[in-house]
Design an enzyme around this catalytic site. Structure first.
Site: not given
Ligand code: NBG
Length: 833
Positions: A374, A565-566, A571, A677
């Site tokens: 991820h 988002k975080r 980002k 979303k």
């Molecule tokens: C996150 C990514 C995102 C992605 C999500 C779900 C982690 C390690 N990765 O871009 O930053 O959408 O995983 O796949 O949290």
């Protein structure tokens, strides 16, 4: 009475209209029953929270009937089960989604109304389980929901953290973290299963010995043992009887007291052991934290993985087929590297505890596991210092050495005289301090490896996992993420859902590609008017929430420009801020400037130890204070930060956005799911060619997407050529001015130090290329403003976005996993009346 008991015994579980009926009367009856017999509340004293619990228990009864029938069905089949191992599940509030899945929203609303209660207020009472950090945990929750909806046999295995992700409060513009006591009022959705608890060993040492057949074996003598207690949450599919399980493990001391220590009078040491065991599942680790004090984190990972594999082996034992056939019964997916110790643990369970020979055990292991990556961020790839690993998991380290020995032998055969390659792929990082590389373990031990968006998978194959791709290209595939339309459209956006259903019926909710049929309606004047009406209503609803929480008023007719988002440098929330500051400066310099009014909305949490991210939150508040308080600009520009971004709050936000900000540095965001979303709810996207943005743009049409910025190749090239951010600043007076305004303390009440670390990063290194992308971003934002002026066309494009987003349903993603990785097929569950 007699006959009811007899028939209940015969039909394997008790059916009772008060506990299973779906009409208004039985629901009302059940709520009243629960208030009395579950909660012990006098009716006249019952508070909204009591009604929430009473309704939740009523709904749970209805789930349990389906849950047990599902168990029965699965037990009677030689079926394969998908086991999703994830350290995080961010499921969000359960009540609304369960009412929806059961098809009893209206009945529940009416039942409560007859009791003088408003369902919406009752829904609001639920404290959501925030057992995740962000996208990764929420993806896991969407996948469980889709698995159930698609009638796929599956279990989600994870950790029952006593405290989930912290609640965020804002004090003087800074983030403050409040512990998330989500269990304080009890959790009606879980069922504890002490009868199937598992013991997990920790620490100690290993001993070799020869078994009865004269074979050399290893025994692990642990330092201590912790008990894993499973808590099951039923996950019901949408309008289907399939009710799967999310099984979360909670740590408990093996004995409440170490009696020996107790007997010799060391009472406190005895209690200590209990405290240590039970802190194991106390708290979720926020990501982006420095790697200190993470011993507990490795322990958490091992703990839940060991419990889960033991649980599968227990079930496998019950069906009485040989161990070789384990991979025919279970497909186990590793959600990132967090559960990747599972590779070594399954080997240990098979070789040490069941006496399977190594080669056979390795074949079983490889056929069982799949690994999803991820992230490409190097700092997020997990590695563990050898001494720490050795002290807690001595046997696993030996097993990893043996896996590595055999693996490197294979590498040397395939690539002779390439020791540099051997060092690169080794499971042990030998440079500097020695560390175990968990991603490498996951790759070596899995038959399938995937990324989460097309671009991400390509980059994985080219960079982080290139050496593994060279070894086994056939193991790699892409599985682009998806989101569940049940929660993120049907529940979050009832207005839009009703409008769509009035044309298509309701089947799009389970077959999202059907949204395509909305496309021609983009040309229908009346449909566009109603579409706008829905959006406006959603914006009013959000504006009210924001006003109530922050005191900032956002006129709902303005363009709502949203980034939630975080908070992370990659980002680039601060790039968004540079745009706002530039608009502010333009309006100050030229008050007559023509400019369609915009409301900028931010939300998101920063990891508690991530200094820069916390300063970004502070800067949002600094800019908000200046902009919102300045009569020269606040009739055209406003800024708000919606505190405590979580699933519940997200459900207000996505449906109300006009513009979705997906502006990460290209190559950094693995996929993103917020981007999906937003677009699904009719927001237009401004974004870079990063993560799933690329595929979203392909789907909705390039002409319906505001693209800007360097792409991943250009980013890499720029870095290779030697990137000099200050040259961009020198060349761009507006960028220079924006940075100067921050530096001079305009947004920090004169404090020139507050944002210095952020500015220094941008001016000197600019790791995330804000300066390089600034001009193009601003240009693209102008295009947005111009497009917004043409209301009819904006609406047309909004409709097309929704209509073309069907591919990004988690149903599509889960079908791909089931077919291409897991070999799991749907099984119909019939309800016994
Ligand atoms: C996150 C990514 C995102 C992605 C999500 C779900 C982690 C390690 N990765 O871009 O930053 O959408 O995983 O796949 O949290």
């Amino acid at each position: 009475m007699e006959s009811r008991i007899a028939s209940a015994v015969n039909s394997r579980y008790a059916a009772d209209p008060v506990r299973t009926g779906l009409g208004v009367e039985p629901l009302k009856r059940a709520v009243l029953d629960n208030l009395t017999f579950h909660l012990g509340r006098m009716l006249r004293q019952a508070k909204p929270h009591d009604y929430y619990l009473a309704l939740a228990y009523a709904v749970r009864d209805r789930l349990l009937q389906r849950w047990m029938q599902t168990h029965e069905t699965y037990a009677n089949h030689s079926i394969k089960v998908a086991c999703y191992l994830s350290a995080e599940f961010m499921v969000g509030p359960h009540l609304g989604s369960n009412l929806l899945s059961l098809g009893i929203e209206d009945a529940a609303r009416e039942a409560l109304a007859e009791l003088g209660q408003d369902l919406d207020l009752i829904l609001d009472e639920e404290e959501e389980p925030g057992l995740g950090n962000g996208g990764l945990g929420r993806l896991a929750a969407c996948y469980l929901e889709s698995l159930a909806t698609l009638e796929m046999p599956s279990v989600g295995y994870g950790i029952r953290y006593e405290f989930g992700i912290f609640d965020q409060e804002i004090r003087d513009g800074w983030q403050a973290e409040i512990t998330d006591k989500w269990l304080r009022h009890g959790n009606p959705w879980e069922i504890v299963r002490p009868d199937i608890a598992c013991a997990v060993k920790v620490g100690g040492h290993t001993e070799g010995f020869h078994d009865g057949d004269g074979r050399y074996r290893v025994r692990w003598v642990p330092g201590h043992v912790v008990l894993g207690i499973p808590y099951d949450t039923p996950i019901l599919g949408y309008e289907i009887n399939t009710c799967n399980t999310m099984r979360l493990w909670s740590a408990q001391a093996c004995e409440s007291f170490d009696f020996q220590a107790f007997n010799v009078g060391d009472y406190y040491r005895a209690v200590d052991a209990k405290v240590i065991s039970e802190t194991l599942t106390k708290v979720l680790y926020p990501n982006d934290e420095p790697a200190v004090g993470k011993k507990l984190r490795l322990m958490q990972q091992y703990f839940f993985v060991s419990c889960s594999l033991q649980d599968m082996l227990r079930v496998h034992g019950l069906i009485g087929v040989p161990l070789e056939r384990f991979p025919e019964k279970f497909a186990v997916q590793l959600n990132d590297t967090h559960p990747s110790i599972a590779i070594a643990e399954l080997m240990r369970l098979l070789v040490d505890e069941r006496g399977v020979i190594w080669e056979k055990a390795w074949e079983i292991t490889q056929r069982t596991f799949g690994y999803t990556n991820h992230t490409l961020l190097p700092e997020a790839l997990e590695t563990w210092p050898l001494p720490l690993f050795q002290s807690m998991l001595p046997r696993h380290l030996e097993i990893i050495y043996e896996i590595n020995r055999r693996f490197l032998e294979e590498v040397r055969l395939r690539f002779p005289a390439d020791e540099a390659r051997v060092a690169r792929v080794s499971l042990i990082d030998e440079a500097n301090e020695k560390r175990v590389r968990m991603a490498h373990l996951a790759c070596v031990g899995s038959h399938a490896i995937n990324g989460v968006a097309r671009l991400h998978t390509e980059l994985l194959q080219k960079s982080v996992l290139a050496d593994f791709y060279a070894l086994w290209p056939e193991r790699f595939s892409n599985k682009t993420n998806g989101v569940t339309p049940r929660r993120f459209v049907r529940l979050a956006n009832p207005g839009l859902s009703t409008l769509i259903s009035s044309h298509l019926g309701e089947s799009w909710i389970r077959d999202l590609e059907q949204l395509k049929a909305v496309e021609p309606l983009a040309e229908d004047d009346d449909f566009r008017r109603r579409w706008r009406q829905v959006k406006l209503e959603n914006k009013r609803r959000l504006a009210k929430q924001i006003y109530d929480r922050t005191g900032v008023e956002l006129p709902p007719e303005w363009l709502f420009d949203v980034q939630v988002k975080r908070i992370h440098e990659y980002k680039r929330q601060h790039l968004n801020l540079l745009h706002i500051i530039t608009l502010y400066a333009r309006l100050k310099n030229k008050p007559t400037l023509e400019f369609p009014p915009r409301a900028f909305i931010f939300a998101g949490k920063a990891a508690p130890g991530y200094d820069r991210a916390k300063r970004i939150i502070r800067l949002v508040h600094g800019v908000a204070e200046v902009v919102n308080g300045d009569p020269d600009v606040n009739r055209r520009l406003r800024v708000a930060f919606f505190p405590d971004f979580n699933v519940k709050n997200a459900q207000y936000i996505y449906p109300a956005a006009d513009l979705s900000e997906q502006i990460s540095t290209a190559g950094k965001e693995a996929s993103g799911t917020g981007n999906m979303k937003f677009a699904l709810n009719g927001a237009l996207t401004i974004g870079t060619l990063d993560g799933a943005n690329v595929e979203i743009r392909d789907a909705v049409g390039a002409e319906n997407f505001f693209l800007f910025g360097q792409n991943a190749d250009e980013v890499a090239q720029l870095r290779r050529a030697g990137y000099r951010p200050w040259e961009y600043v020198e060349d761009n007076p507006e960028l220079a001015e924006a940075l100067t305004l921050i530096r001079d303390g305009l947004f920090s009440r004169g404090d020139r130090e507050m944002f210095r670390p952020l500015l220094d990063d941008i001016m000197i290194r600019d790791e995330y290329l804000l300066c390089a992308d600034y001009a193009d971003y601003l240009q693209s934002q102008e295009t947005v403003s111009n497009a917004w002026r043409d209301t009819e066309n904006w609406t047309r494009v909004s409709i097309l976005n929704t209509a073309r987003m069907g591919r990004f349903s988690s149903d599509r993603a889960i079908r791909e996993y089931c077919k291409e990785i897991w070999g799991v097929r749907p099984v119909r569950v019939h309800l016994e009346e």
